[in-house]
Design an enzyme around this catalytic site. Structure first.
Site, PDB file in Angstrom:
ATOM      1  N   VAL A   1       0.857  -1.183   0.000  1.00 10.77           N
ATOM      2  CA  VAL A   1       0.000   0.000   0.000  1.00 10.77           C
ATOM      3  C   VAL A   1       0.895   1.237   0.000  1.00 10.77           C
ATOM      4  O   VAL A   1       1.792   1.352   0.852  1.00 10.77           O
ATOM      5  CB  VAL A   1      -0.899   0.040   1.258  1.00 10.77           C
TER       6      VAL A   1
ATOM      7  N   LYS B   1     -12.343   9.579 -11.321  1.00  9.32           N
ATOM      8  CA  LYS B   1     -13.061  10.100 -12.506  1.00  9.32           C
ATOM      9  C   LYS B   1     -12.304  11.232 -13.184  1.00  9.32           C
ATOM     10  O   LYS B   1     -12.290  11.338 -14.405  1.00  9.32           O
ATOM     11  CB  LYS B   1     -14.475  10.528 -12.120  1.00  9.32           C
TER      12      LYS B   1
ATOM     13  N   VAL C   1     -17.759   6.474 -11.669  1.00  8.82           N
ATOM     14  CA  VAL C   1     -19.080   7.112 -11.807  1.00  8.82           C
ATOM     15  C   VAL C   1     -20.105   6.262 -11.057  1.00  8.82           C
ATOM     16  O   VAL C   1     -20.214   5.057 -11.301  1.00  8.82           O
ATOM     17  CB  VAL C   1     -19.513   7.229 -13.288  1.00  8.82           C
TER      18      VAL C   1
ATOM     19  N   GLY D   1     -20.315   5.559  -7.768  1.00 13.80           N
ATOM     20  CA  GLY D   1     -19.895   4.873  -6.542  1.00 13.80           C
ATOM     21  C   GLY D   1     -20.142   3.379  -6.607  1.00 13.80           C
ATOM     22  O   GLY D   1     -19.432   2.644  -7.289  1.00 13.80           O
TER      23      GLY D   1
ATOM     24  N   GLY E   1     -20.263  14.363   6.505  1.00 16.12           N
ATOM     25  CA  GLY E   1     -19.138  13.825   5.738  1.00 16.12           C
ATOM     26  C   GLY E   1     -19.446  13.629   4.261  1.00 16.12           C
ATOM     27  O   GLY E   1     -18.659  13.045   3.523  1.00 16.12           O
TER      28      GLY E   1
ATOM     29  N   LYS F   1     -18.009  13.087 -14.626  1.00 16.71           N
ATOM     30  CA  LYS F   1     -18.772  11.838 -14.730  1.00 16.71           C
ATOM     31  C   LYS F   1     -19.561  11.747 -16.029  1.00 16.71           C
ATOM     32  O   LYS F   1     -19.674  10.675 -16.625  1.00 16.71           O
ATOM     33  CB  LYS F   1     -19.693  11.703 -13.522  1.00 16.71           C
TER      34      LYS F   1
HETATM   35  N1  HSE Z   1     -18.224  13.874  -4.095  1.00 15.14           N
HETATM   36  C1  HSE Z   1     -18.887  12.838  -4.830  1.00 15.14           C
HETATM   37  C2  HSE Z   1     -20.389  12.920  -4.582  1.00 15.14           C
HETATM   38  C3  HSE Z   1     -18.325  11.503  -4.428  1.00 15.14           C
HETATM   39  O1  HSE Z   1     -20.809  13.719  -3.721  1.00 15.14           O
HETATM   40  O2  HSE Z   1     -21.147  12.245  -5.256  1.00 15.14           O
HETATM   41  C4  HSE Z   1     -18.394  10.437  -5.449  1.00 15.14           C
HETATM   42  O3  HSE Z   1     -17.819  10.758  -6.659  1.00 15.14           O
END
Ligand code: HSE
Length: 374
Positions: free
Chosen positions: A30, A88, A115, A117, A170, A188
């Protein structure tokens, strides 16, 4: 598969965790700039330690940002290693360089998590286009913007309060610019259009309008007229002409888009055979995103690389005409386009998307939202 993992943030940690009980994928090293101890992997600050390790066959890039992610990914491909990335910005920016390079070097390259998640959007897009012509792609691709707009609509919060809540949870970053100005969605939709239409979209030709100037008064205006505002991306190929843009859009209350809650995504394709098909799920977050990285690793293990044939650079014309809600920035051009008034805002006659965005660039105090096509 022996993996070299670049980055140990939200996504990298998730990938490490999801490999824990597997007997086919191992995180061997890592790259992480912080001092982390891991029971099953060597932690290093030196990328070359992965590059020169011949036992590592696949590099998983989860660092984000353009540099040094680009240099590391390029070097990995050149060294004959497969690459899986969730980045992305990297893939949208260097698409016409990295895809041909991976082909030339005979390595497998995948980026499904870039794209949507945890939604298997890009991998399904690849499958969709094998059987039919794709006419349109896009939708709600940014969880942060959707969270803010949803809170403003359902809870009658102001923009600042909704943004603060998104930050506290978050979803939004301390500096939210990339999300709220539509830049994340812009990457995206460019990447989605590349894959859907087998091209490399000229990124400069794709305008993006964000949500940072929306007010509680705008949302009240939309509700009074039966609409919910969402940040919507569009990639469309019609008669050989490409349209691609990102903008706040008014969705009829009761539509699928209007119902998308919190930080979820809803991404849609329109195909010549399948018709309209939508994908809904968590567009961000550790395990949803790491899930798609792992799916890509499983595809690499099966010998399946990325994606569509690359057919050269194409500019978006954006001549398609839409009606717009515009608040602020009045001038003679806007007066000439005005068809009606909604309180302190105007609704335009249909105007070309490229003209509206050009006008917006010169009116930094204005907020625009497109109305649905009639
Ligand atoms: N910042 C992005 C969102 C995270 O809020 O969708 C995923 O690309």
């Amino acid at each position: 598969m022996n993996m070299g993992l670049l980055g140990f943030g939200v996504v990298g940690r998730g990938v490490y965790d999801l490999t824990a009980d597997r007997d086919d994928m191992f995180v061997k090293k890592v790259v992480c700039l912080e001092d982390v101890q891991l029971p099953d992997a060597e932690v290093t600050k030196d990328f070359n330690s992965i590059l020169t390790d011949e036992s590592i066959d696949t590099v998983v890039e989860a660092m984000g940002g353009l540099h040094p992610a680009y240099e590391f990914v390029r070097a990995s491909i050149e060294a004959g290693k497969n690459v899986v990335t969730s980045n992305k910005a990297l893939v949208a920016t260097f698409y016409d360089e990295l895809i041909p390079l991976a082909k030339e070097k005979g390595v497998l390259f995948r980026c499904t998590a870039a794209v949507g998640g945890g939604i298997g959007w890009l991998s399904e897009l690849e499958r969709a286009r094998r059987i039919q012509t794709l006419e349109q792609v896009g939708g709600i691709m940014n969880g942060t913007c959707n969270y803010i707009l949803d809170s403003m609509t359902r809870l009658d919060l102001g923009y600042d309060e909704a943004l603060s809540q998104a930050q506290a949870l978050g979803y939004a970053e301390a500096n939210p610019t990339t999300d709220v100005e539509g830049i994340d969605t812009w990457h995206k939709v460019i990447l989605s259009s590349n894959i859907a239409f087998g091209i490399s979209v000229d990124t400069d030709s794709v305008p993006a309008a964000g949500i940072s100037r929306i007010t509680a008064g705008d949302v009240k205006n939309f509700k009074e007229h039966g609409y919910v505002c969402k940040l919507i991306s569009t990639g469309m190929m019609k008669d050989g002409k490409l349209s691609a843009f990102v903008q706040p859009t008014l969705c009829p209350a009761g539509s699928l888009e209007a119902a998308v809650p919190a930080n979820y995504n809803l991404i849609t394709l329109v195909g010549s055979a399948s018709g309209r098909m939508s994908f809904y799920g968590q567009g961000a977050g550790r395990y949803p995103t790491a899930y798609n990285v792992m799916q890509d690793c499983a595809d690499v293990l099966a010998g399946k690389g990325f994606y569509s044939p690359y057919g050269g650079k194409v500019s978006a014309e954006n001549a398609v005409e839409l009606r717009y809600y515009v608040r602020g920035g009045s001038d003679a051009w806007l007066d000439a386009q005005t068809a009606e008034h909604w309180n302190d805002a105007v609704i335009t006659k249909p105007v070309p998307v490229n003209e509206m965005h050009k006008w917006l660039k010169a009116h930094s105090d204005a907020f625009i939202a497109a109305l649905p096509q009639e």
